[in-house]
Design an enzyme around this catalytic site. Structure first.
Site, PDB file in Angstrom:
ATOM      1  CE  LYS A  86      73.908  21.015  63.533  1.00 34.32           C
ATOM      2  NZ  LYS A  86      74.002  20.219  64.790  1.00 34.32           N
ATOM      3  CE  LYS A 127      79.952  18.617  66.073  1.00 33.79           C
ATOM      4  NZ  LYS A 127      78.915  18.612  67.108  1.00 33.79           N
ATOM      5  CD  GLU A 131      88.118  26.496  65.982  1.00 31.49           C
ATOM      6  OE1 GLU A 131      87.955  26.560  67.212  1.00 31.49           O
ATOM      7  OE2 GLU A 131      87.398  27.103  65.177  1.00 31.49           O
ATOM      8  CE1 TYR A 157      76.586   7.183  69.792  1.00 30.46           C
ATOM      9  CE2 TYR A 157      78.057   7.382  67.908  1.00 30.46           C
ATOM     10  CZ  TYR A 157      77.193   7.955  68.817  1.00 30.46           C
ATOM     11  OH  TYR A 157      76.924   9.302  68.758  1.00 30.46           O
ATOM     12  CB  SER A 169      76.017   8.450  64.511  1.00 32.72           C
ATOM     13  OG  SER A 169      76.047   9.638  63.735  1.00 32.72           O
ATOM     14  CE  LYS A 216      80.709  14.755  66.784  1.00 30.43           C
ATOM     15  NZ  LYS A 216      79.677  15.474  67.472  1.00 30.43           N
TER      16      LYS A 216
HETATM   17  C1  PBG Z   1      75.555  18.326  68.174  1.00 33.94           C
HETATM   18  C2  PBG Z   1      76.313  17.048  68.150  1.00 33.94           C
HETATM   19  C3  PBG Z   1      76.417  16.233  67.024  1.00 33.94           C
HETATM   20  C4  PBG Z   1      77.129  15.116  67.412  1.00 33.94           C
HETATM   21  C5  PBG Z   1      77.457  15.251  68.760  1.00 33.94           C
HETATM   22  N1  PBG Z   1      76.947  16.472  69.199  1.00 33.94           N
HETATM   23  C6  PBG Z   1      75.850  16.402  65.675  1.00 33.94           C
HETATM   24  C7  PBG Z   1      76.019  17.658  64.974  1.00 33.94           C
HETATM   25  O1  PBG Z   1      76.945  18.442  65.231  1.00 33.94           O
HETATM   26  O2  PBG Z   1      75.179  17.910  64.117  1.00 33.94           O
HETATM   27  C8  PBG Z   1      77.428  13.984  66.483  1.00 33.94           C
HETATM   28  C9  PBG Z   1      77.747  12.669  67.080  1.00 33.94           C
HETATM   29  C10 PBG Z   1      77.625  11.521  66.151  1.00 33.94           C
HETATM   30  O3  PBG Z   1      77.374  11.645  64.932  1.00 33.94           O
HETATM   31  O4  PBG Z   1      77.789  10.408  66.641  1.00 33.94           O
HETATM   32  N2  PBG Z   1      75.979  19.319  69.008  1.00 33.94           N
END
Ligand code: PBG
Length: 330
Positions: free
Chosen positions: A223, A196, A239, A319, A280, A254
């Site tokens: 983050k 991620k 990872e 989505y 998203s 992701k």
């Molecule tokens: C947070 C989390 C995030 C998403 C899924 N779980 C956002 C982040 O890490 O800040 C993002 C999903 C998306 O953008 O559709 N644990």
């Protein structure tokens, strides 16, 4: 060899094209993210995610039935936690009667065969908007992993089939796996967000859950100390390998569309199911361009999503799942 070999012969019409097509999308490919809020009769559109909604539990029931009727059999639950229940330790995440725990039961109640996966991370519960516990301006790893194990147990008790840790702490998969085994949840699976990346594509999601990192106590506003640097490729394999060794049943890459190289690397290297999250921001970009009339919504949606199959993904969190299934069924 020309003209003996003419590749266009296999593209002459839809019949031959569909006969030689290498990848297809079906409802079986999808994991549907769902946003849940407190209240009654609430179905609120997320401003940066047109036609995507947060549901209160009563309306979640209808949504889940609709998904099932379309052949969508897996959901990934996220909750929007009221501000007064947020803290640094994520206490509310362990509430047996919390929103997530009730959401799991609601889905299982209306649709017992629906596969329920739950988001395991602290950000929706955190005053800082971070995925872990904060101490002296840092997101502390091992205490967070222990906490995520408790959170996973709470979801398993409520009936979750899979927990999906999205936090990127080191060692959280083994910590969660051992906790589940110790309590007898041997059948509860783990889908790990293994690779991620620290991505700006998560913006609309953070609007949806009101979970963006906030400017408080000198805590980092991004983050990057736990999510991966998007410049890195081999790190994704390290990872992922560790998560598999620690007991992950499914691994994930992701975001999606900008990381197809990583999806292919992971698929080539490992033999566990590989998920990809079309996040998203990817959704928002297609919606926005289509609203302006600059792109054909359905065509770009299909092309972007099929790319995940071609890259090697077995599972797509998207989505667009409902829109796509409606389109392919029409
Ligand atoms: C947070 C989390 C995030 C998403 C899924 N779980 C956002 C982040 O890490 O800040 C993002 C999903 C998306 O953008 O559709 N644990």
């Amino acid at each position: 060899m020309f003209p003996l070999r003419r590749n266009r012969r296999l593209r002459t019409n839809e019949a031959i094209r569909s006969l030689v097509r290498e990848n297809i999308i079906t409802p079986n490919d999808f994991l549907v993210p769902l946003f849940v809020v407190e209240g009654k009769g609430v179905k609120e559109e997320i401003p940066s995610m047109p036609n995507y909604f947060r549901f209160s539990l009563d309306l979640l029931e209808n949504e889940v039935k609709t998904l099932w009727s379309l052949g969508l059999k897996s959901v990934l639950l996220f909750v929007k936690v009221p501000d007064n229940l947020k803290d640094n330790a994520g206490i509310e995440a362990l509430n047996p009667n919390g929103l997530m725990q009730r959401a799991i039961k609601t889905v299982k109640n209306v649709c017992p065969d629906m596969l329920v996966m739950t988001d395991v991370a602290l950000d929706p519960y955190s005053v800082y908007g971070h995925d872990g516990i904060v101490e002296n301006g840092k997101i502390i790893n091992d205490e967070t992993a222990e906490f995520l194990a408790k959170m996973s147990l709470s979801h398993a008790h409520a009936g979750a089939d899979f927990v999906a840790p999205s936090d990127m702490m080191d060692g959280r998969i083994i910590t969660i796996r051992e906790a589940l085994e110790d309590e007898g949840f041997t059948d509860t699976g783990i889908m790990s967000y293994s690779a991620k990346y620290a991505s700006a594509f998560y913006g609309p999601f953070r609007d949806a859950l009101d979970s963006a990192p906030v400017d408080l106590d000198n805590v980092p506003k991004d983050k990057k100390t736990y999510q991966m640097d998007f410049a890195n490729r081999y790190e994704a394999l390290r990872e992922t390998e560790m998560d598999i060794d620690e007991g992950a049943d499914i691994v994930m890459v992701k975001p999606g569309i900008a990381y197809l190289d990583i999806v292919r690397d992971v698929k080539n290297e490992f033999d566990v199911p590989v998920a990809v999250y079309q996040v998203s921001g990817e959704y928002a970009m297609i919606k926005a361009a289509a609203e302006k009339g600059w792109l054909n919504h359905d065509q770009v949606m299909m092309e972007s999503t099929l790319a995940f199959k071609r890259a090697g993904a077995d599972i797509i969190a998207s989505y667009f799942a409902k829109d796509i299934v409606k389109l392919i069924n029409s």
